[in-house]
Design a protein around this motif. Sequence first.
Motif, short mmCIF file in Angstrom:
data_model
loop_
_atom_site.label_atom_id
_atom_site.label_comp_id
_atom_site.label_asym_id
_atom_site.label_seq_id
_atom_site.Cartn_x
_atom_site.Cartn_y
_atom_site.Cartn_z
N ILE A 147 0.92 -1.22 0.06
CA ILE A 147 0.12 0.19 0.01
C ILE A 147 0.64 1.28 -0.04
CG2 ILE A 147 -1.45 1.55 1.45
CD1 ILE A 147 -3.14 -0.89 0.04
N THR A 148 0.72 2.08 -0.93
CA THR A 148 1.50 3.41 -0.91
C THR A 148 0.60 4.51 -0.49
OG1 THR A 148 0.90 3.72 -3.45
CG2 THR A 148 2.89 2.32 -2.81
N GLY A 149 1.20 5.74 -0.75
CA GLY A 149 0.56 7.11 -0.47
C GLY A 149 -0.65 7.30 -1.71
N ASP A 150 -0.16 6.82 -3.00
CA ASP A 150 -1.09 6.99 -3.88
C ASP A 150 -2.35 6.07 -3.84
OD1 ASP A 150 0.74 8.64 -5.11
OD2 ASP A 150 1.64 6.92 -6.39
N ASP A 151 -2.37 5.29 -3.15
CA ASP A 151 -3.43 4.40 -2.94
C ASP A 151 -4.33 4.97 -1.75
OD1 ASP A 151 -2.75 2.16 -4.64
OD2 ASP A 151 -1.33 1.31 -2.88
N ILE A 152 -3.82 5.82 -0.86
CA ILE A 152 -4.61 6.36 0.25
C ILE A 152 -5.29 7.59 -0.49
CG2 ILE A 152 -4.18 7.62 2.35
CD1 ILE A 152 -3.82 4.78 2.50
N ALA A 153 -4.48 8.22 -1.38
CA ALA A 153 -4.93 9.46 -2.08
C ALA A 153 -6.21 9.07 -2.98
CB ALA A 153 -4.05 9.94 -3.01
N SER A 180 -5.30 13.48 2.67
CA SER A 180 -4.82 12.19 1.85
C SER A 180 -4.38 12.46 0.35
CB SER A 180 -6.01 11.17 1.50
OG SER A 180 -6.98 11.86 0.89
N THR A 181 -4.44 13.87 0.06
CA THR A 181 -4.06 14.32 -1.17
C THR A 181 -2.53 15.09 -0.92
OG1 THR A 181 -6.52 14.93 -1.88
CG2 THR A 181 -4.34 15.81 -2.82
N GLY A 182 -2.24 15.58 0.15
CA GLY A 182 -0.87 16.17 0.38
C GLY A 182 0.16 15.18 0.41
N ARG A 232 2.02 8.72 5.45
CA ARG A 232 1.91 8.20 6.94
C ARG A 232 0.76 7.47 7.32
NH1 ARG A 232 3.16 12.79 11.37
NH2 ARG A 232 3.94 10.78 12.71
N ILE A 233 -0.28 7.82 6.45
CA ILE A 233 -1.42 6.97 6.56
C ILE A 233 -1.09 5.44 6.06
CG2 ILE A 233 -3.89 6.45 5.80
CD1 ILE A 233 -3.29 8.50 7.97
N ALA A 234 -0.56 5.48 4.93
CA ALA A 234 0.05 4.28 4.26
C ALA A 234 0.89 3.29 5.27
CB ALA A 234 0.78 4.27 3.15
N THR A 235 1.73 3.95 5.94
CA THR A 235 2.66 3.28 6.98
C THR A 235 1.69 2.69 7.92
OG1 THR A 235 4.45 4.89 6.16
CG2 THR A 235 4.47 3.56 8.59
N TRP A 236 0.81 3.38 8.52
CA TRP A 236 -0.18 3.15 9.32
C TRP A 236 -0.94 1.82 8.93
CZ3 TRP A 236 -4.28 6.54 12.24
CH2 TRP A 236 -4.72 6.00 13.48
#
Length: 906
Positions: free
Chosen positions: A4-10, A116-118, A154-158
């Motif tokens: 899971i990456t930051g792009d997935d969170i976005a 989630s965008t930034g 950071r959300i992806a890390t969580w």
Amino acid sequence: MFEITGDDIAALSDADLRTLIGLLCEAEMRRRGLPVSAVTYGGNQDAKDGGLDVRVALPTDTAIGGFIPKLSTGFQVKKPDMPRAAILKEMKPKGTVRPVINELATVGGAYVIVSSTGSTSDSALADRRKAIADAIKGTPAEGKLTVDFYDRNRIATWVRDHPGQIPWLRARIGKAMPGWQSYGSWSLAPAGVDSGYIADDQARILTGDRHEGDGVSATEGINRVRKVLATPGHVVRLVGLSGVGKTRLVEALFDASVGDGALDPSLAIYTNEADGPNPPPAGLASDLIAAQTRAILVVDNCTPELHRRISEITRSSSSTISVITVEYDIREDQPEGTDVFVLDTSSVSLIETLVERRYPHLSQIDARTIAEFSGGNARVALALASRIEKTETVAGLNEEELFRRLFQQRHDPDPSLLLVAQSCSLVYSFDGETFDGAEAELPILGHLIGKSMDEMYAGVAELKQRDLVQARAKWRAVLPHAVANRLAKRALQSIPPAKVKSVLVDNAPERILRSFSRRLGYLDDSKEAQSIVKAWLAPGGLLNDLPNFTELSRAIFTNVAPVAPEVVLAALETALSGANEAVLGRCGHFVRLLRSLAYEPGFFVRSLALLAKFAARPSGETNDNEAIQVVESLFHIVLSGTHAPVEMRVRAAEALLDSDEEALRRLGVKALEALLKTGHFTSHYEFDFGARSRDYGYYPADGAQVRAWFDSVLKLARRFALSDNPIAAEVHKAVAREFRGLWSYSGQAEQLDQLARAIAASSFWRDGWIASRQTRIFDGKDMDTELRRRLTDLEEFLRPKDLLSKVRGLVIGDRAGSLDLDDFYDEEDEEEGGSDFTAGYAERAARSAAAIRDLGQDLAADEDALETVLAELMGGIRGWLCSAKRWRGPRKVRAQFGTPSWDSLP
């Protein structure tokens, strides 16, 4: 695939992002053993929420940290980027800090903005944190509130810290992992009903532990499974019939309201192999380990082959995962490196409770009737209950009418579908997807009832819709067995026997014939099935040449044995009567079947006689060793697999001991020692036998029955121990080996005392003296005063008193080196262990060495005595050296000695 990456969170929507933060907070609570009720979230993203989307409120003095920094933490969740201006506007609408932020500050809480965008660099993150701090500068919240900013990375890390949430997240962003689920209602319990786990107090789970032959309760079994899965690299296999609640039990492993030490639900990743998961389970297991991600994989309907592959991957040295696989039947498959737990059927009371909970409109009488009809199978009970209208009652219906309700399921009667079900039930399983060629099985089953392949396929599909057929890959099976067996009996009644024989036997592929025989094994109450089996065993029949069976013949013979056990036993007697060495060598595969046949008292002696033929063969053969072990197991007081009364077993052992054949006498000693055994029982044999009602054999109901058992057995031992029978010396050794347990747990210490004195009356009984001494040392502290006094007197009586006895007692034979004739150390020292005990042992060893030197001098001065024991002495010194190497200390000795529950005899 599982990253899971930051792009997935976005890519998450506003609502899904907020739900994700709520789920992550709940996962943190579960992991820490905290109440998930401390987390609140929900509602529309644009609704007025006072400035918080997710809130965590924990009691004072609760330990917390990480992504939830304070006991009282509020999350403001936003999909758009939140630069400084947006942060100030969010926190201070109209120039005033939101009241909820001041509330958090008052209790020393934390305020976190999620975007989630930034995607922020270190400097940008510092700017955003400064903006949050500036927003409360000069307000009552300044200096009292912990603030932070979580961007998409950071959300992806969580999320990666809670891999069980990944399947849910990927499904929300259009990157679903087909067949994989996060923790949830895997057993598909309907919404709106109480889904709490119903614990059954009866022994429902077999753990494989040698001290738990009858199994443990569901709750205790759940706790055991949790302990295994809590450590990465461990594998569990849960097996049981279809409909007994295996998947629901796996759910309960992660439920903190059930038992102790619930597993973390955020680590759970579930699939049903029948759903065709992508990636495949073995591939996902490898990916998780490669990424060093901690997870608990659950693979339902997992084939033995897939289980072995996953097990090999999971048990690698670098593994970060643990795995539980679920299967409805394990039979002879005992996977290596796996803890196997077997789930039995439920009690009637549990099924009744489940039906009442799911269908409250049913009366208690109706719920009880359904529960009794189900035979402990939850799937059958719920399927039947769902077909009862609110204005109906089932209490007055017989079993045939109840079955009709279960099969029709509010549909009109369909004779054609019933025929399809009956035909398919005649085999244990069948290929439902191969339509032509030698491997096609639907056309064969269709030929039995005059149906085309298309008609059979459509019928099987309809049965699957009604939950009466289950699928795994291309294989289909009519399940549960309670339904399949009833349908199979009807099929044998309605299809001409000649046609059954032609289609399923004479012209059938091997797999169909094997599968048909396995179904027959469950139809012991069917006259038609009995006729088939008897015909197979008759001269010229399919199974008439027992000594020359092929692998297929062996499997078929074992499968159908429960249908006509007396006929099967008679066939074995005929085949093995006068069998020579070569025949016995080819027939060793019958040994375990003979053990199953010995369950009935009426078959015990006959089965034992055949087992003795195998056990008495010259040593060195694998089958011989197994036959001996099987014979021994049949004479245990528990886990014997037979209900032959003690009198019958004593007479059987007596006949072996009285035999003219040395091999049979040796077997009789092993049987006697098994009868004398009081603890440390174990069994790796199967106890089921088709559909026949079976348990683990005789088990004494109370202390009186225990005493009666050992009274009979010790009388048998006395007869041979005090005789001139050539086996007497071996009987002495057998009594000595079991002396400790007999004295402490049999309730027959007086009779044992008399026997020991009688044996020692004619000559020094070294083994008996050592056994009585060890019993006093290891068990004396907890003994009744009178029993201990009696043991001390017996030990004194058995002690060596003349020169030859002292040499034999102290120097010759195993365990001699740890004995000290002149000093009996206190049991308290023995119990405490540690440095004092070590020092005491060293002193005793020195005294023993001095005593040996003194005995050596005395023996050297007595030429007659030296000549008498010289040969024994040379062997004894070697035994002494081996014994010294094997010494492991009294605590370990005690830890390895288990006893049944009759240690306090009422």
